[in-house]
Scaffold this active site. Structure first.
Site, PDB file in Angstrom:
ATOM      1  N   GLU A 141      18.663  76.050  62.703  1.00 43.56           N
ATOM      2  CA  GLU A 141      19.407  77.311  62.795  1.00 43.56           C
ATOM      3  C   GLU A 141      19.025  78.105  64.038  1.00 43.56           C
ATOM      4  O   GLU A 141      18.571  79.237  63.949  1.00 43.56           O
ATOM      5  CB  GLU A 141      19.175  78.151  61.546  1.00 43.56           C
ATOM      6  CG  GLU A 141      19.653  77.473  60.286  1.00 43.56           C
ATOM      7  CD  GLU A 141      19.795  78.420  59.102  1.00 43.56           C
ATOM      8  OE1 GLU A 141      19.400  79.587  59.198  1.00 43.56           O
ATOM      9  OE2 GLU A 141      20.313  77.969  58.065  1.00 43.56           O
ATOM     10  N   GLU A 201      20.158  71.808  54.510  1.00 40.13           N
ATOM     11  CA  GLU A 201      19.827  72.894  53.577  1.00 40.13           C
ATOM     12  C   GLU A 201      21.039  73.162  52.703  1.00 40.13           C
ATOM     13  O   GLU A 201      22.160  73.289  53.207  1.00 40.13           O
ATOM     14  CB  GLU A 201      19.442  74.190  54.313  1.00 40.13           C
ATOM     15  CG  GLU A 201      18.043  74.144  54.867  1.00 40.13           C
ATOM     16  CD  GLU A 201      17.623  75.428  55.584  1.00 40.13           C
ATOM     17  OE1 GLU A 201      18.050  76.527  55.165  1.00 40.13           O
ATOM     18  OE2 GLU A 201      16.880  75.306  56.570  1.00 40.13           O
TER      19      GLU A 201
HETATM   20  C1  GAL Z   1      18.097  79.488  56.014  1.00 39.23           C
HETATM   21  C2  GAL Z   1      16.834  79.214  56.822  1.00 39.23           C
HETATM   22  C3  GAL Z   1      15.639  79.113  55.919  1.00 39.23           C
HETATM   23  C4  GAL Z   1      15.604  80.260  54.951  1.00 39.23           C
HETATM   24  C5  GAL Z   1      16.883  80.277  54.153  1.00 39.23           C
HETATM   25  C6  GAL Z   1      16.915  81.381  53.125  1.00 39.23           C
HETATM   26  O1  GAL Z   1      19.075  80.012  56.796  1.00 39.23           O
HETATM   27  O2  GAL Z   1      16.952  78.020  57.553  1.00 39.23           O
HETATM   28  O3  GAL Z   1      14.474  79.101  56.677  1.00 39.23           O
HETATM   29  O4  GAL Z   1      15.438  81.430  55.661  1.00 39.23           O
HETATM   30  O5  GAL Z   1      17.937  80.451  55.045  1.00 39.23           O
HETATM   31  O6  GAL Z   1      18.160  81.435  52.498  1.00 39.23           O
END
Ligand code: GAL
Length: 938
Positions: free
Chosen positions: A434, A509
């Protein structure tokens, strides 16, 4: 068989000839001293870096303050590593949200710099060897000195680093290492701990040797055999040219030789290095796989003049990996859907300072859920985690910290890849996560391409991935080898796949759902989210929706949930007083939330039946309760007090639910396959808590730093676990073990996590010098008894040194005051508040110490008087010592205690080095005591 025997004989002979082992790696975790410094107040940072010539000006000579070789650290707190001081400080509303509101970091200078020092002896026989200090990782911005020599700085809290200390060692004598870590600026946006939170090693090699991470072994597998390619770096750090040969042996898991390489010969001038490449063939290799994580050993030897010079051992696995743009991931030619979780590196009670056994325990919890992969978000993991993933059959996306294409940034990536490239568990290098400033634009596209080219050069065997949260179809996503989708809410994976048909992909993710373990009615006042799998925000995806998306598309190699475990910090959607995240499938202690059983139902083949919620809803009689069932059985029947509430068919990758008016008693689910009963799960309304119960994940511990993860719960009079209990429990431990941390998974708990003695130091101010006849001294002398006064009067060469310190309170019975004295002259007579502590301390006794009887101390001003022949300057630049040391105040800790949260708490017990029996007792008012015994064996 014969061959092995012969090899052993050769080895033994060479060892005897050398008279010592050729290389050693010794754990360096024990016997450090710790104290806080300060990021900008030099007086609180032991005046380090304030000399006319600083440590950047002159080698060794310039080291001052706590960096100096002869600094006296006796008053500091003894600690063993791994150590994370952030867990020891209180929570504070003004502290960093992303780091879990611990009183360290921005705004907390008093607790943001930590110093560590350790004295170590190096035998005189080591002279001529190369000696290194290897740090697995220090949070963060560490500086290291050995014997006052400044060795360097490592800004990142996640990189492993190493210093060659061979030339600056005092051989046959004591040496001292000093480490300063500074967390006043944050690196990640999640809890990172503070201090030397990973292992440290002392590595000794011969002058001609294979450097750290200097060997790369990889293989190509055909039906009948594997070609094993070996690239070996050799360094000559000696003073003469060396002619040598390198030989490799592959050993199987039982230690039997499988194949030996031909000798490769080479010559190296001093300070030169070489890269030798060879290959061997392993017939009918045992492949490393998820269920059979088979590991080979590669033993590499350097020989010169018929002598074994160096021997280097590498664990490796033989396996193939392949990502297909349409069909996903293949391990050893077989399709394997990646069922992964993202994880940070902290746990309840210990923060980032996780004993190896705790890392293993956590990985086992993930495996129990059916998970086969982890992503080390968003940084290089500790090397021991990868050893465990190799051993346990877990796949790893290994992530770099910061994207960049400068030489320096590429070097960081190279260090990560070289360190970890022999682990069969590692299947992908993730070069970024990200990167909002670039991921959607052409800079991102170019940087991704450059880093990818670079990674391929260092390791041609693994693909590269970037986890991308926006701009799919542009920027990084157009050049990256393996597309990483961060959250379905950000775009259309089908569309992207259609536009980039040759690009494999992973859901790096998904989730970021909120859940509090054991909570089934949202309580925003107390900041508890329900543990049902609900959308975290409108438009976002539940765990079930996320998994269904990934399960239904072959082109998606798999999905990594955000996150396996709750972690400190990022307590979204709340802020203070919440201090941990809500994203985990498990809480910070590793206690499962209900989602674990959804995943377990669809991530593995064993029958699963899980029923939620519990059935203790006193006061809600007649109200509707949402009852959910997670299972992989075909049909599920729900019964309340033996009355059937109907049978339903379980949808693939789904769950079932019923609305049930609450009545106390038993709620039960029965699972059937093809009409046959498979599993039953029931919850019965319980009575009040009565008895404390302790369970350990293992009851036999090894002597040194082994760990028992102990679950604390309470039972009612029928022996039923009370899922709503919140009793405060106090713990007492006996035997060769200590409690290293406590937790309960409550995201808003601000209870203490560690119970350690408090160490403070009172630095004695510089003394004033008087002649014995000086009128200003009279008051000091008159408090002495007559005999002392008479004695002092007849002294001639002596002078008086005087100082004072202030105590805000009278010492209490839990406090121990020790004066760590530093000599100030010849024949020192030492008084505290008029009491003689030592009649004639010799100047040779540089470091005396006095345990002070508390009754000698006073609230307010305390007087120090030294009668001595003070040291005088010999040279213009000499500054004889006029400070008489430090008073250490130890305040003993209270007994450890912790509240249960929704029925559970956790105690981490570590063995301390001797065999015996550890007994842990748990008490709480009105409850029957619980106890558990652990055997510690050699
Ligand atoms: C994502 C990020 C993670 C964490 C997560 C929380 O965007 O890559 O590190 O912050 O969000 O929702």
């Amino acid at each position: 068989m014969k061959k092995t025997w012969l090899f052993l004989v050769i080895c033994l002979t060479s060892y005897v000839a050398l008279g010592q082992t050729v290389r050693e790696r010794i754990n360096f975790d024990d016997d450090w001293y710790f104290a806080y410094g300060h990021p900008f107040d030099k007086t609180k940072d032991y005046h380090t870096g304030t000399s006319y010539f600083t440590y950047l000006a002159k080698a060794r000579y310039g080291a001052d303050g706590a960096a100096a070789a002869d600094f006296d650290h006796r008053a500091w707190r003894p600690v063993n590593l791994p150590h994370d001081w952030a867990v020891e400080v209180p929570f504070d509303a003004k502290a960093s949200h992303s780091h879990g509101y611990k009183a360290v970091g921005p705004g907390f200078p008093e607790t943001s710099v930590g110093w560590y020092r350790k004295i170590f002896f190096i035998d005189s026989t080591q002279l001529g060897h190369q000696i290194f200090l290897d740090f697995d990782g220090v949070s963060r911005d560490s500086k290291v000195w050995v014997n006052g020599h400044y060795l360097g700085n490592e800004p990142s809290g996640y990189q492993s680093f190493s210093y060659n200390i061979s030339d600056i060692i005092n051989y046959g004598a004591d040496n001292v290492v000093a480490v300063r870590a500074d967390v006043s600026m944050e690196e990640g946006w999640y809890y990172e701990g503070a201090g030397i939170y990973r292992h440290v090693w002392l590595r000794t090699t011969p002058a001609l040797h294979i450097p750290k991470d200097g060997l790369f072994v990889h293989s190509e597998v055909t039906d009948s055999h594997a070609q094993v390619f070996i690239e070996t770096e050799v360094d000559n750090k000696g003073d003469a040219e060396q002619h040598f040969s390198v030989r490799h042996r592959v050993l199987d898991a039982a230690g039997n030789m499988v194949v030996q390489s031909a000798d490769e010969t080479a010559a190296l001038l001093p300070m030169d290095n070489a890269l030798l490449k060879t290959r061997v063939q392993v017939e009918a290799p045992q492949l490393w796989g998820l269920d059979t994580p088979y590991m080979y050993q590669l033993v590499t030897e350097i020989w010169a003049d018929g002598q074994l010079i160096d021997q280097y051992q590498t664990s490796f696995g033989i396996r193939t990996i392949y990502f297909d743009a349409d069909k996903g991931f293949f391990l050893n030619g077989k399709h394997a859907k990646l069922k992964g979780t993202n994880n940070h590196q902290d746990h309840a009670g210990v923060g980032c300072a996780m004993p190896d056994e705790l890392i293993r325990w956590r990985l086992q919890q993930l495996k129990n859920m059916g998970s086969n992969a982890i992503r080390s978000s968003h940084n290089p993991p500790t090397p021991e985690l990868l050893d465990l993933c190799d051993e346990m059959g877990i796949l790893v996306i290994n992530e770099n910290r910061l994207m960049g294409t400068t030489n320096k940034a590429l070097y960081e990536l190279e260090r990560l890849i070289k360190r970890d490239r022999n682990h069969p568990s590692v299947i992908v290098w993730s070069i970024g996560n990200e990167e909002w400033g670039i991921e959607w634009n052409e800079i991102g596209a170019r940087m991704t391409q450059t880093m990818q080219n670079f990674a391929r050069r260092v390791d041609p065997t693994r693909p590269v991935n970037v986890a991308i949260s926006g701009g799919w179809g542009q920027g990084s996503s157009t050049t990256v080898e393996i597309m990483g989708y961060n959250y379905l809410v950000h775009g259309d994976t089908d569309e992207h796949h259609k536009n980039f048909p040759h690009q494999p992909s992973i859901g790096t993710e998904e989730g970021s759902t909120f859940a509090t373990r054991g909570v089934y009615f949202e309580d925003n006042e107390r900041q508890y989210k329900v543990a049902y799998d609900v959308k975290p925000r409108p438009g976002w995806f539940t765990i079930q929706e996320g998994w269904k998306h990934y399960a239904e598309r072959d082109y998606l190699s798999g999905m990594f949930i955000w996150t396996g475990f709750d972690y400190r910090g990022e307590s979204t959607p709340y802020t203070w007083p919440s201090v941990t995240s809500y994203f985990g499938m498990m809480d910070v202690c590793g206690f499962p939330k209900d989602n674990v059983f959804y995943l377990k139902s669809w991530w593995q083949d064993e029958p699963v039946l899980h029923l939620l919620p519990h059935w203790n809803w006193q006061g809600k009689e007649g109200d509707t309760i949402d009852v959910w069932v997670y299972s992989n059985c075909q049909e599920l029947e729900l019964l309340l007090n033996e009355q059937s509430l109907g049978t339903k068919t379980m949808p693939l990758n789904g769950h079932l639910s019923w609305k049930v008016p609450y009545a106390p008693g038993t709620i039960k689910a029965i699972g059937y396959n093809n009409g046959e009963h498979v599993l039953t799960k029931a919850h019965t309304s319980t009575g009040a808590p009565q008895q404390i119960n302790l369970k350990a994940h293992q009851t036999v511990l090894k002597e040194q730093n082994d760990l028992a993860v102990i679950t604390v719960e309470v039972h009612d009079e029928k022996g039923l676990h009370v899922p709503t209990a919140n009793n405060l429990i106090e713990f007492e431990i006996d035997g060769p073990g200590k409690i290293i941390g406590l937790g309960n998974g409550n995201p808003t708990s601000h209870e203490k996590e560690v119970f350690i003695d408090n160490y403070q130091q009172i630095e004695l101010p510089e003394t004033s010098l008087y002649s014995l006849t000086d009128a200003k001294l009279a008051r000091q002398l008159t408090v002495l008894d007559k005999k002392e006064q008479k004695y002092i009067k007849q002294l001639e060469a002596e002078k008086a040194l005087v100082t004072e310190f202030v105590l805000a309170e009278m010492p209490n019975e839990n406090q121990i005051y020790t004066w760590y004295y530093i000599h100030v002259g010849q024949k020192q007579r030492v008084y505290l508040n008029g009491h003689l502590l030592s009649a004639q301390l010799s100047a040779n006794d540089k470091h005396a110490s006095f345990v002070i009887d508390n009754s000698l101390l006073k609230k307010g001003t305390n007087h120090v008087l030294l009668i001595t022949q003070p040291f005088e300057p010999q040279n213009e630049w000499d500054k004889p010592n006029r400070k008489a040391g430090v008073i250490q105040v130890i305040t003993e800790s209270e007994l450890p205690n912790r509240q249960l949260f929704n029925g559970l708490a956790q105690v981490l017990v570590q063995s301390t080095g001797e065999p015996g029996q550890i007994t842990l007792k748990a008490k709480s008012e009105g409850l029957q005591e619980g106890a558990i015994c652990l055997d510690v064996v050699p």
